[in-house]
Scaffold this active site. Structure first.
Site, PDB file in Angstrom:
ATOM      1  N   ASP A   1       0.862  -1.170   0.000  1.00 36.88           N
ATOM      2  CA  ASP A   1       0.000   0.000   0.000  1.00 36.88           C
ATOM      3  C   ASP A   1       0.909   1.234   0.000  1.00 36.88           C
ATOM      4  O   ASP A   1       2.129   1.132   0.140  1.00 36.88           O
ATOM      5  CB  ASP A   1      -0.979   0.001   1.183  1.00 36.88           C
ATOM      6  CG  ASP A   1      -2.204   0.881   0.867  1.00 36.88           C
ATOM      7  OD1 ASP A   1      -2.132   1.663  -0.108  1.00 36.88           O
ATOM      8  OD2 ASP A   1      -3.204   0.802   1.581  1.00 36.88           O
ATOM      9  N   TRP A   2       0.321   2.382  -0.164  1.00 34.76           N
ATOM     10  CA  TRP A   2       1.075   3.629  -0.363  1.00 34.76           C
ATOM     11  C   TRP A   2       2.088   3.827   0.787  1.00 34.76           C
ATOM     12  O   TRP A   2       1.692   4.125   1.921  1.00 34.76           O
ATOM     13  CB  TRP A   2       0.102   4.805  -0.427  1.00 34.76           C
ATOM     14  CG  TRP A   2       0.722   6.139  -0.636  1.00 34.76           C
ATOM     15  CD1 TRP A   2       1.576   6.774   0.219  1.00 34.76           C
ATOM     16  CD2 TRP A   2       0.565   7.006  -1.756  1.00 34.76           C
ATOM     17  NE1 TRP A   2       1.952   7.985  -0.287  1.00 34.76           N
ATOM     18  CE2 TRP A   2       1.339   8.162  -1.506  1.00 34.76           C
ATOM     19  CE3 TRP A   2      -0.162   6.943  -2.944  1.00 34.76           C
ATOM     20  CZ2 TRP A   2       1.409   9.231  -2.391  1.00 34.76           C
ATOM     21  CZ3 TRP A   2      -0.095   8.013  -3.819  1.00 34.76           C
ATOM     22  CH2 TRP A   2       0.688   9.136  -3.558  1.00 34.76           C
TER      23      TRP A   2
END
Ligand code: BGC
Length: 743
Positions: A283-284
């Site tokens: 994820d980011w």
């Protein structure tokens, strides 16, 4: 001896043969490309940068993005969209030594240009075909606009409505969530990846992100393995089985281990037990975030832990770009780990056909044509209608007739377009969105007069607008109140401690209701809210979520009876924040409450009921349905995989309108080696019946439906008695039977 195959099985065999042949061919191409690659180029493919749209904390360390792309140091870009931009950036990637095309990815969550209801709303339709077609239209539009990959579906089970991201999922239930996960993956990925109407889907956030403690985003998760396996993993498994091309891991820890550095999840379960052949994107920034978590000493350590645990691509943290080459050269990371991640990523690029034509999805003429398809808004309207849930309808106030000539529409959401779109909007045209007020005016025709009064803001505390709202109500025949949350109040980083109607909206409602005029409340939000006074005092209530660009038309169609509401809640609606987390999948306990007035030494609260305000699976219709004539083909079933029992009953539409009912099958294992919830959804059907029409519905019970994960995490069915319950909602069981499972 010669074998004969039926035509369908022959087609199936031929299709399998073709897939195997394609697989062999792609693997050969991947292998020969990998032989040409330097270590730097290999690591480059594992790096993903964000473009100009911001969906996370921007990483300032990215100094010269275009130069990195030109040097083959980037494998994928997120947040770049549109034919023009994707072509320009792809052209830069094609200047790199090996000319490996970029993958363009984007959060196409509930539509690209055509905006559909937010995912939680769509889940309320319980209509898998509708959900699949919404995802497919989103894929078609995105694929025509240069996008190869969406970060959807979010398949996190969400049982805490304080968590802002419940809006992006399919609600609280594992079974319904698994079916919707399959529908969405198939919708996004179409017949086959490589087609011009298909983009890669991404099952996220692996895993158990929905169980973040206290509903606070990015928080830790503390979960028994049993809960992980029985509640949170099945929708991911369903996505994997449906052929999802990618997974995204998550920000949370699980029992102390960040998901991004979690070998048990990514290597043992996903790539091991489930044999997942696609790739995992972080994820980011979640690789680098293992440092503030206190799981990695620095970014280099984080890169080591993430690649070891099976995170294949680094979204935006630069931890791989800056450290993986060194880690391999120092011998800390075996090259085989980099090669495995690389192979998975390159495979998808070949499968999409990007090596044959890197601009395949970036075609101006196609982009223009697909975006103009008039079927798309029409389907968005149908999906929106199906997502609406009728919660209350005293005295059959709804549907409205044109005899009610003077209607005032009050509330901060009555004439909002932007909020109807919900979160994660990337390429929509807000001017095309219909507000509720506009939808009503368009629907009712000239003979009905509508007045609009805002009354108050969504979140503010000013009551200055109350007087004009009350005055308008006094002079009207009927009031429609549009109350709820703004689009900005749910989604990522939008958790709330208090999920009551925000601001002074409930006070506005009370003031307006005091006029004595009939009030229809239309509630809009990306989550279940608490609105007890509205629930008690409204004459009718429609839960309309955030329905996308066609919101106004869809709600008007329901209020005027052109569509008979058929949605059912995919999440429990609590009475009080203190009940959270609250699910219909509760346990009986050793001291169940039998009389809510007497909870002494019982498992209850002294200041609140245990029951929800509205239960999972609940939703009314303008018609009524009777459930009769339950028949079971047997009262005993044996433990063999082939053994089944048919449970059938008659469903009759006993009202005046044609309508659809979602019939729900719940099961409880009455005595088991691990205590089971009082009810678990195991099947459902959505059935359309004309007024007066009857039909026979059959559910097939097999070993699988009676199974659960036991203490050793084995999927088992244990001999003994099971309660089978058929109902219209989890708290409205109409028919029941007992089934005995024998050895
Ligand atoms: C979110 C993901 C999203 C990603 C890219 C993250 O912050 O958690 O769901 O796909 O950003 O925008």
């Amino acid at each position: 001896m010669m074998k004969f195959f039926s035509l369908p099985s022959l087609f199936f065999l031929l299709a399998i043969q073709a897939t195997v042949a394609q697989d062999v061919k792609i693997n050969k191409r991947v292998d020969s490309l990998m032989k040409l690659m330097t270590l730097e180029e290999k690591v480059g493919q594992l790096n993903q940068y964000s473009g100009s749209v911001v969906t996370g904390p921007v990483n300032d360390a990215k100094t010269n993005m275009l130069n990195d792309i030109k040097q083959g140091k980037v494998g994928s870009m997120l947040n770049v969209r549109g034919v023009k931009d994707t072509r320009e950036i792809q052209a830069v990637a094609l200047q790199s030594r090996l000319k490996i095309p970029l993958l363009f990815s984007l959060d196409v969550i509930h539509g690209y240009k055509t905006i559909f209801p937010v995912p939680l709303a769509e889940a309320a339709s319980w209509d898998l075909d509708a959900i699949k077609s919404a995802a497919h239209i989103a894929a078609k539009e995105a694929a025509a606009s240069g996008i190869h990959w969406t970060f959807a579906p979010m398949v996190d089970v969400g049982r805490d409505p304080r968590w802002g991201r419940v809006m992006e999922g399919a609600g609280e239930d594992t079974y319904l969530g698994s079916k919707i996960a399959t529908a969405r993956v198939k919708g996004f990925q179409g017949e086959q990846l490589g087609g011009l109407d298909a983009i890669m889907a991404c099952a996220k956030h692996f895993a158990a992100y929905g169980a973040a403690i206290a509903g606070r985003d990015y928080n830790a998760v503390d979960l028994s393995n049993q809960q992980l396996w029985e509640t949170y993993l099945p929708p991911f498994k369903a996505a994997a089985d449906a052929g999802v091309a990618t997974f995204m891991n998550s920000f949370n820890t699980i029992n102390g281990i960040p998901a991004t550095g979690n070998s048990y999840l990514q290597r043992n379960i996903l790539k091991g037990k489930w044999n997942f052949g696609g790739f995992v994107v972080s994820d980011w920034g979640s690789i680098a975030e293992m440092v503030p978590w206190g799981f990695a000493e620095n970014q280099k350590d984080a890169a080591l832990k993430a690649i070891t645990a099976g995170s294949d691509m680094d979204m935006e943290s630069l931890a791989y770009k800056n450290n993986l080459v060194k880690l391999v050269n120092e011998g800390a990371v075996p090259i085989a780990l980099v090669d495995d991640a690389l192979k998975r990523i390159l495979y998808q690029k070949f499968l999409l056909g990007l090596f044959d034509d890197p601009y395949k999805f970036s075609n101006l003429a196609r982009e223009k044509k697909v975006m103009a398809d008039v079927k798309h808004p029409q389907i968005a309207r149908e999906v929106a209608e199906k997502s609406i849930v009728l919660l209350k309808n005293n005295g059959q106030l709804l549907p409205l007739t044109r005899d009610t000539k003077n209607i005032v529409v009050i509330g901060p959401l009555a004439h909002s377009r932007k909020d109807m779109e919900g979160g994660w909007i990337v390429a929509s045209d807000t001017t095309k969105v219909t507000s509720l007020y506009e939808g009503l005016v368009a629907k009712a025709g000239k003979n009905v007069k509508f007045t609009y009064v805002e009354g108050c803001g969504i979140n503010g505390m000013s009551t200055a607008g109350f007087a004009s709202a009350v005055a308008a109500a006094k002079s009207a025949d009927l009031v429609i109140m549009a109350l709820g949350e703004s689009a900005e109040m749910t989604g990522e980083a939008k958790s709330r401690t208090d999920i009551h109607l925000p601001g002074v909206q409930e006070d506005l409602f009370v003031a307006v209701k005091a006029t004595g005029k009939p009030v229809v409340s239309v509630l809009m939000a990306g989550r279940p809210m608490i609105f007890n006074k509205v629930a008690d005092q409204s004459d009718a209530i429609v839960y309309a979520w955030l329905l996308g660009e066609q919101a106004g038309h869809a709600i008007a169609n329901v209020l005027y009876g052109d569509y008979n509401p058929s949605g059912k809640l995919p999440s429990t609606f609590p009475r009080s924040v203190g009940q959270i987390p609250l699910s219909y999948q509760t346990y009986n306990t050793g001291r169940p409450v039998t009389d809510p007035k007497d909870i002494r030494y019982k498992s209850g609260y002294i200041d609140e009921l245990n029951s929800p305000r509205y239960a999972f699976g609940y939703g009314l219709s303008y018609t009524t349905f009777n459930y009769t004539n339950l028949k079971s083909s047997a009262t005993t079933i044996t433990l063999t995989p082939e053994s089944t029992v048919q449970l059938s009953f008659t469903l009759t539409n006993t009202g005046k309108y044609a309508g659809a009912e979602v019939v729900q099958l719940y099961i409880r294992d009455l005595v088991s080696s691990v205590v089971r919830p009082v009810k678990e959804l195991k099947d459902f059907q959505k059935v359309m019946l004309k007024a007066g029409e009857s039909t026979t519905i059959t559910f097939t019970i097999d070993k699988d439906k009676l199974s659960y994960f036991n203490q050793d995490l084995h999927w088992v069915a244990e001999p003994g008695a099971f309660s089978l319950m058929i109902g219209s909602a989890s708290d409205d069981i109409r028919l029941s039977a007992t089934l005995n499972l024998t050895q």
